[in-house]
Design a protein around this motif. Structure first.
Motif, PDB file in Angstrom:
ATOM      1  N   VAL B  19      18.257  -4.261   2.331  1.00 32.20           N
ATOM      2  CA  VAL B  19      16.817  -3.998   2.404  1.00 32.20           C
ATOM      3  C   VAL B  19      16.479  -2.759   1.576  1.00 32.20           C
ATOM      4  CG1 VAL B  19      14.892  -3.423   3.913  1.00 32.20           C
ATOM      5  CG2 VAL B  19      16.634  -5.064   4.672  1.00 32.20           C
ATOM      6  N   ASN B  20      15.534  -2.943   0.631  1.00 31.77           N
ATOM      7  CA  ASN B  20      15.100  -1.829  -0.202  1.00 31.77           C
ATOM      8  C   ASN B  20      13.835  -1.223   0.416  1.00 31.77           C
ATOM      9  OD1 ASN B  20      14.128  -0.161  -2.191  1.00 31.77           O
ATOM     10  ND2 ASN B  20      14.057  -1.732  -3.801  1.00 31.77           N
ATOM     11  N   HIS B  21      13.960   0.011   0.872  1.00 29.70           N
ATOM     12  CA  HIS B  21      12.801   0.688   1.468  1.00 29.70           C
ATOM     13  C   HIS B  21      11.961   1.294   0.354  1.00 29.70           C
ATOM     14  CE1 HIS B  21      14.617   0.339   5.490  1.00 29.70           C
ATOM     15  NE2 HIS B  21      15.736   0.414   4.806  1.00 29.70           N
ATOM     16  N   ALA B  22      11.236   0.425  -0.355  1.00 34.88           N
ATOM     17  CA  ALA B  22      10.591   0.830  -1.604  1.00 34.88           C
ATOM     18  C   ALA B  22       9.505   1.877  -1.391  1.00 34.88           C
ATOM     19  CB  ALA B  22      10.006  -0.402  -2.281  1.00 34.88           C
ATOM     20  N   VAL B  23       8.723   1.696  -0.338  1.00 32.19           N
ATOM     21  CA  VAL B  23       7.696   2.688  -0.012  1.00 32.19           C
ATOM     22  C   VAL B  23       7.931   3.073   1.432  1.00 32.19           C
ATOM     23  CG1 VAL B  23       5.223   2.990   0.416  1.00 32.19           C
ATOM     24  CG2 VAL B  23       5.998   1.919  -1.708  1.00 32.19           C
ATOM     25  N   ASP B  24       8.104   4.368   1.677  1.00 33.96           N
ATOM     26  CA  ASP B  24       8.582   4.775   2.988  1.00 33.96           C
ATOM     27  C   ASP B  24       7.763   5.944   3.538  1.00 33.96           C
ATOM     28  OD1 ASP B  24      10.215   4.706   5.183  1.00 33.96           O
ATOM     29  OD2 ASP B  24      11.708   6.050   4.317  1.00 33.96           O
ATOM     30  N   GLY B  25       6.544   5.613   3.943  1.00 32.63           N
ATOM     31  CA  GLY B  25       5.712   6.652   4.549  1.00 32.63           C
ATOM     32  C   GLY B  25       4.798   7.332   3.553  1.00 32.63           C
ATOM     33  N   VAL B  26       4.058   6.549   2.790  1.00 31.19           N
ATOM     34  CA  VAL B  26       3.150   7.133   1.800  1.00 31.19           C
ATOM     35  C   VAL B  26       1.754   7.308   2.402  1.00 31.19           C
ATOM     36  CG1 VAL B  26       1.855   6.580  -0.310  1.00 31.19           C
ATOM     37  CG2 VAL B  26       4.363   6.432  -0.289  1.00 31.19           C
ATOM     38  N   SER B  27       1.190   8.491   2.203  1.00 34.15           N
ATOM     39  CA  SER B  27      -0.180   8.759   2.635  1.00 34.15           C
ATOM     40  C   SER B  27      -0.973   9.314   1.466  1.00 34.15           C
ATOM     41  CB  SER B  27      -0.196   9.798   3.763  1.00 34.15           C
ATOM     42  OG  SER B  27       0.521   9.308   4.872  1.00 34.15           O
ATOM     43  N   LEU B  28      -2.221   8.901   1.363  1.00 37.36           N
ATOM     44  CA  LEU B  28      -3.090   9.434   0.318  1.00 37.36           C
ATOM     45  C   LEU B  28      -4.528   9.138   0.675  1.00 37.36           C
ATOM     46  CD1 LEU B  28      -4.328   6.882  -1.565  1.00 37.36           C
ATOM     47  CD2 LEU B  28      -1.969   6.807  -2.305  1.00 37.36           C
ATOM     48  N   SER B  29      -5.460   9.784  -0.023  1.00 43.48           N
ATOM     49  CA  SER B  29      -6.857   9.388   0.143  1.00 43.48           C
ATOM     50  C   SER B  29      -7.627   9.613  -1.148  1.00 43.48           C
ATOM     51  CB  SER B  29      -7.500  10.133   1.312  1.00 43.48           C
ATOM     52  OG  SER B  29      -7.692  11.483   0.974  1.00 43.48           O
ATOM     53  N   ILE B  30      -8.693   8.843  -1.314  1.00 47.85           N
ATOM     54  CA  ILE B  30      -9.532   8.945  -2.509  1.00 47.85           C
ATOM     55  C   ILE B  30     -10.994   9.021  -2.074  1.00 47.85           C
ATOM     56  CG2 ILE B  30     -10.150   7.874  -4.712  1.00 47.85           C
ATOM     57  CD1 ILE B  30      -7.618   6.282  -4.615  1.00 47.85           C
ATOM     58  N   GLU B  31     -11.710   9.941  -2.658  1.00 43.26           N
ATOM     59  CA  GLU B  31     -13.141  10.084  -2.387  1.00 43.26           C
ATOM     60  C   GLU B  31     -13.925   9.245  -3.387  1.00 43.26           C
ATOM     61  OE1 GLU B  31     -14.157  12.150   0.100  1.00 43.26           O
ATOM     62  OE2 GLU B  31     -12.060  12.714   0.479  1.00 43.26           O
ATOM     63  N   ALA B  32     -15.140   8.887  -2.999  1.00 37.96           N
ATOM     64  CA  ALA B  32     -16.002   8.122  -3.901  1.00 37.96           C
ATOM     65  C   ALA B  32     -16.201   8.892  -5.211  1.00 37.96           C
ATOM     66  CB  ALA B  32     -17.350   7.887  -3.231  1.00 37.96           C
ATOM     67  N   GLY B  33     -16.139   8.161  -6.326  1.00 35.47           N
ATOM     68  CA  GLY B  33     -16.425   8.771  -7.619  1.00 35.47           C
ATOM     69  C   GLY B  33     -15.324   9.640  -8.193  1.00 35.47           C
ATOM     70  N   LYS B  34     -14.200   9.777  -7.482  1.00 39.28           N
ATOM     71  CA  LYS B  34     -13.121  10.656  -7.963  1.00 39.28           C
ATOM     72  C   LYS B  34     -11.958   9.850  -8.533  1.00 39.28           C
ATOM     73  CE  LYS B  34     -14.685  14.677  -6.469  1.00 39.28           C
ATOM     74  NZ  LYS B  34     -15.482  15.423  -7.424  1.00 39.28           N
ATOM     75  N   THR B  35     -11.130  10.535  -9.321  1.00 43.71           N
ATOM     76  CA  THR B  35      -9.938   9.896  -9.860  1.00 43.71           C
ATOM     77  C   THR B  35      -8.693  10.527  -9.259  1.00 43.71           C
ATOM     78  OG1 THR B  35     -11.099   9.550 -11.938  1.00 43.71           O
ATOM     79  CG2 THR B  35      -8.711   9.276 -11.972  1.00 43.71           C
ATOM     80  N   LEU B  36      -7.880   9.682  -8.648  1.00 48.47           N
ATOM     81  CA  LEU B  36      -6.591  10.143  -8.135  1.00 48.47           C
ATOM     82  C   LEU B  36      -5.498   9.617  -9.055  1.00 48.47           C
ATOM     83  CD1 LEU B  36      -4.825  11.388  -5.780  1.00 48.47           C
ATOM     84  CD2 LEU B  36      -4.655   9.048  -4.921  1.00 48.47           C
ATOM     85  N   GLY B  37      -4.704  10.503  -9.613  1.00 48.83           N
ATOM     86  CA  GLY B  37      -3.571  10.084 -10.440  1.00 48.83           C
ATOM     87  C   GLY B  37      -2.348   9.905  -9.562  1.00 48.83           C
ATOM     88  N   VAL B  38      -1.534   8.899  -9.864  1.00 52.64           N
ATOM     89  CA  VAL B  38      -0.272   8.722  -9.147  1.00 52.64           C
ATOM     90  C   VAL B  38       0.840   8.728 -10.191  1.00 52.64           C
ATOM     91  CG1 VAL B  38       1.072   7.237  -7.615  1.00 52.64           C
ATOM     92  CG2 VAL B  38      -1.411   7.350  -7.365  1.00 52.64           C
ATOM     93  N   VAL B  39       1.728   9.718 -10.113  1.00 54.27           N
ATOM     94  CA  VAL B  39       2.812   9.803 -11.089  1.00 54.27           C
ATOM     95  C   VAL B  39       4.166   9.758 -10.415  1.00 54.27           C
ATOM     96  CG1 VAL B  39       1.624  11.094 -12.917  1.00 54.27           C
ATOM     97  CG2 VAL B  39       2.728  12.336 -11.060  1.00 54.27           C
ATOM     98  N   GLY B  40       5.182   9.512 -11.212  1.00 60.49           N
ATOM     99  CA  GLY B  40       6.533   9.457 -10.678  1.00 60.49           C
ATOM    100  C   GLY B  40       7.353   8.530 -11.548  1.00 60.49           C
ATOM    101  N   GLU B  41       8.676   8.641 -11.434  1.00 65.74           N
ATOM    102  CA  GLU B  41       9.539   7.870 -12.313  1.00 65.74           C
ATOM    103  C   GLU B  41       9.566   6.396 -11.939  1.00 65.74           C
ATOM    104  OE1 GLU B  41      13.181  10.225 -13.798  1.00 65.74           O
ATOM    105  OE2 GLU B  41      12.488  11.268 -12.023  1.00 65.74           O
ATOM    106  N   SER B  42      10.008   5.607 -12.879  1.00 64.86           N
ATOM    107  CA  SER B  42      10.101   4.169 -12.705  1.00 64.86           C
ATOM    108  C   SER B  42      10.790   3.825 -11.381  1.00 64.86           C
ATOM    109  CB  SER B  42      10.914   3.620 -13.883  1.00 64.86           C
ATOM    110  OG  SER B  42      10.830   2.246 -13.887  1.00 64.86           O
ATOM    111  N   GLY B  43      10.178   2.936 -10.628  1.00 65.55           N
ATOM    112  CA  GLY B  43      10.803   2.485  -9.388  1.00 65.55           C
ATOM    113  C   GLY B  43      10.500   3.338  -8.169  1.00 65.55           C
ATOM    114  N   CYS B  44       9.677   4.372  -8.317  1.00 65.49           N
ATOM    115  CA  CYS B  44       9.444   5.266  -7.171  1.00 65.49           C
ATOM    116  C   CYS B  44       8.460   4.686  -6.175  1.00 65.49           C
ATOM    117  CB  CYS B  44       8.992   6.639  -7.640  1.00 65.49           C
ATOM    118  SG  CYS B  44       7.333   6.662  -8.316  1.00 65.49           S
ATOM    119  N   GLY B  45       7.814   3.555  -6.527  1.00 67.18           N
ATOM    120  CA  GLY B  45       6.950   2.901  -5.549  1.00 67.18           C
ATOM    121  C   GLY B  45       5.461   2.976  -5.851  1.00 67.18           C
TER     122      GLY B  45
END
Ligand SMILES: Nc1ncnc2c1ncn2[C@@H]1O[C@H](COP(=O)(O)OP(=O)(O)OP(=O)(O)O)[C@@H](O)[C@H]1O
Ligand code: SF4
Ligand SMILES: [Mg+2]
Lengths: 323, 327
Positions: B19-45
């Motif tokens: 079993v690959n625990h690809a995403v393990d407890g991710v939390s985030l939020s985005i407000e209206a009209g804003k840009t949230l960038g998500v970065v990280g190396e290949s395969g990080c989820g």
């Protein structure tokens, strides 16, 4: 000292029109390209996809037969070399590819892949070759015990190290590296760039480093050539091309490249349009449909690659460049 | 209230190796009209996180095993499947990583638009065609009428990406999730597309979740940024904070890996030694510990949780690079 001297090199591919022989269209992938590379330096080659960078690299090494022009490597004429002369030349000129996944034979262990060029050139006994491969592995930062594994067990960065070890096996003087770090994550990219710089220092290697990433090319190169639709539009020392940029296309590339610094947001700018088809390049200067400076002369006359401000080390092909 | 809030998302995949625990407890939020960038190396989820929002994880082999995806307060992971089409494409739209494969090659652009317009908006015939032309014009497509009758392979990468963006915008979404929308494009075209996205965002007050591996793209286009590592969020803050005072050792390593303007090969780039761990067993302690220059004994035992260390600045590390604010 000049190691590589390229004059008026062209490579055209016939395309389409299979039924109507004779009416075939020509893609002028590389058109009348001239430049030199000095021993021990890195020439960065940049431009957008389809501008002819990879074809140029492959034609230099005769992995592709040129349509016309000359390529001199040291005192040898690469394009006129006979089979046996070419075989000998290959020891001196090697290529590293973008895709570390497809450039290694999946059925060979990585050790066998690295040993292959040595075998082909009948260098050393089996035992000696194995020792050489071990040495090469150490040079590129791979552990001995990895020798007998297959490429699918390696990460992208490790495979690119194997690709470098293979290219280095014959102790070449020139390596043409085609997008060697483009498929890698940034932290791994940094490892491979550091390694290439270290190997260059150690072996006095000469690189032609092909990339679409300006920050990488800026970092690794001594001189930079910018290509657009098969032609070199600007060439010169790195800091001149980046900081006293003479060609509007080079400026557009630099202006479009994202700057990893939010305090400099807004410094980059957009350039309109897309690269034209190499089947049907615009007349005059091929950049004219996108160029903010284009005048009537640019639509009519093709600009020649000429010195900027009288300095032959920095040249550009633009009617409106300062001469 | 945030427009989108993800809480403790967990996604697994069954693979031959376990079993690959690809995403393990991710939390985030985005407000209206804003840009949230998500970065990280290949395969990080990154992509798995994005796909989970609209429940697009292929099952099998994947499954969402925990967490909440709150869209204006409503948990999208819990609503009946028949209500999803009201959200998908209308309130939340997606542009995927690879423009080369996400358009059906045997359909003309018009047919692709026609299907979406009919299915989602009940528009047909001349009205639909007018709508499609308008949509293409809005994304800066040259000669939109000609383009409609072309096949995807007749379009350049940049034009395909414009088509995909035009399709995504048809429903006037409040959130656009763009997964590496410019990775396959040349820099001059990348710039055009990013400027286009920002402009549309301004006009419509649309939020954007921008997944990218390029820190340059993040610096230029995002308000906030989330750094992921091995299925986890390791840092989350305003873009300015990330570049001026990164708190997580991994973030610092990433920033040091990119050549700075004017830096030459005489100065080696900073590197992060080693490689990302495989996620077949949930590791004890910090996932970055094997590669971390700051790791201590505690890091191998105790799993660092995402916590606030300064206003708007969260990090998951026992020994972050910046001190915790007193208060
Ligand atoms: N359909 C699938 N089946 C099995 N494993 C999957 C599937 N999709 C994703 N994974 C796994 O989930 C993990 C996270 O993948 P994901 O695609 O989210 O990474 P990413 O951060 O988007 O990477 P990239 O930068 O390469 O796009 C990886 O280990 C990947 O192999
Ligand atoms: S918790 Fe420890 S190992 Fe993990 S990033 Fe922080 S210092 Fe490094
Ligand atoms: Mg992805």
């Amino acid at each position: 000292m000049t190691l590589l001297d390229v004059r008026d090199l062209s490579k055209h591919f016939p395309v389409g029109g299979g039924f109507f022989r004779g009416s075939k269209a020509l893609v002028r992938a590389v058109e009348q390209v001239s430049f030199t590379v000095n021993e021990g330096e890195t020439l960065g080659l940049v431009g957008e996809s389809g501008c002819g960078k990879s074809t140029l690299g492959r034609t230099l090494l005769r992995l592709e037969e040129a349509t016309s022009g000359t390529v001199r490597f040291g005192d040898k004429d690469v394009l006129k070399a006979s089979r046996s002369e070419l075989f000998a030349l290959r020891r001196d000129m090697q290529m590293v590819f973008q895709d570390p996944y497809s450039s290694l034979n999946p059925r060979l262990t990585v050790g066998e892949s690295v040993a292959e060029p040595l075998e082909i050139h009948r260098i050393g006994s089996r035992r000696e070759r194995r020792e050489m491969v071990r040495e090469l592995f150490r040079k590129v930062g791979l552990r001995d015990e990895m020798l007998d594994r297959f490429p699918n067990e390696f990460s992208g960065g490790q495979r690119q190290r194997v690709g470098l070890a293979r290219a280095l096996a014959l102790r070449p003087r020139l390596i043409v590296a085609d997008e060697p770090v483009s498929a890698l994550d940034v932290s791994v990219q940094a490892q491979v760039l550091n390694l290439m710089a270290a190997l260059q220092r150690e072996f006095g290697l000469t690189y032609i480093f092909i990339s679409h990433d300006l920050s990488v090319v800026d970092y690794i190169s001594d001189r930079i050539a910018v290509m657009y639709l098969g032609r070199i539009v600007e060439i010169g020392p790195r800091e001149r091309v980046f900081r006293q940029t003479a060609h509007p296309y080079s400026r557009a590339l630099i202006a479009s490249s994202p700057i990893p610094d939010p305090t400099r947001r807004g410094e980059s700018s957009v350039i309109r349009g897309e690269i034209a088809s190499p089947l049907n390049p615009p007349s005059g200067c091929a950049f004219n449909p996108r160029c903010p400076l284009a005048t009537e002369q640019c639509l009519r006359e093709r600009p020649e690659l000429l010195p900027v401000l009288g300095d032959a080390s920095h040249q550009t092909a633009c009617h409106h460049a300062p001469r | 209230m945030a427009l989108l809030e993800i809480k403790n998302l967990k996604v697994e995949f069954d693979t031959e190796a376990g079993v690959n625990h690809a995403v393990d407890g991710v939390s985030l939020s985005i407000e209206a009209g804003k840009t949230l960038g998500v970065v990280g190396e290949s395969g990080c989820g990154k992509s798995v996180t994005a796909m989970s929002v609209l429940r697009l994880i292929p099952r099998p082999p994947g499954r969402i095993v925990g967490g909440e995806v709150l869209w204006k307060g409503r948990n999208l992971l819990a609503i009946p499947a028949k209500e999803l089409p009201d959200v998908r494409g209308k309130q939340i739209a997606m542009v995927f990583q690879d423009p080369m494969t996400s358009l059906n090659p045997v359909y003309t652009v018009w047919r692709i638009f026609g299907e979406v317009l009919e299915k989602q908006f009940g528009l047909k015939g001349a009205a639909a065609r007018r709508h499609a032309i308008e949509a293409l014009t809005r994304v800066g497509m040259s000669e939109p009428e000609t383009r409609l009758d072309q096949y995807p392979h007749e379009l350049s990468g940049g034009m395909k990406q414009r088509v995909l963006i035009a399709l995504a915008l048809l429903g006037e979404p409040e959130l656009l999730i763009a997964d590496e929308p410019t990775t396959a494009l040349d820099v001059t075209i990348q710039k055009q597309i990013l400027v286009l996205l920002k402009e549309i965002q301004r006009q419509r007050d649309m939020a954007i979740m921008l997944i990218t591996h390029s820190l340059g793209v993040v610096a230029e286009t995002c308000d906030d940024v989330l750094v992921m590592y091995a299925g986890r969020v390791v840092e989350w803050c305003a873009v300015e904070q990330l570049f001026a005072s990164p708190a997580h050792p991994y973030t610092e390593g990433l920033l040091g890996s990119i050549p700075r303007p004017g830096q030459t090969r005489e100065t080696p780039l900073q590197t992060i030694e080693g490689t990302v761990p495989a996620l077949f067993e949930v590791p004890k302690g910090c996932r970055f510990a094997d590669r971390c220059p700051r790791s201590q004994e505690r890091c191998r035992i105790d799993d660092p949780q995402l916590r606030l260390i300064a206003p708007g600045h969260r990090v998951a590390c026992h020994f972050p690079l910046i001190e915790e604010d007193e208060q």
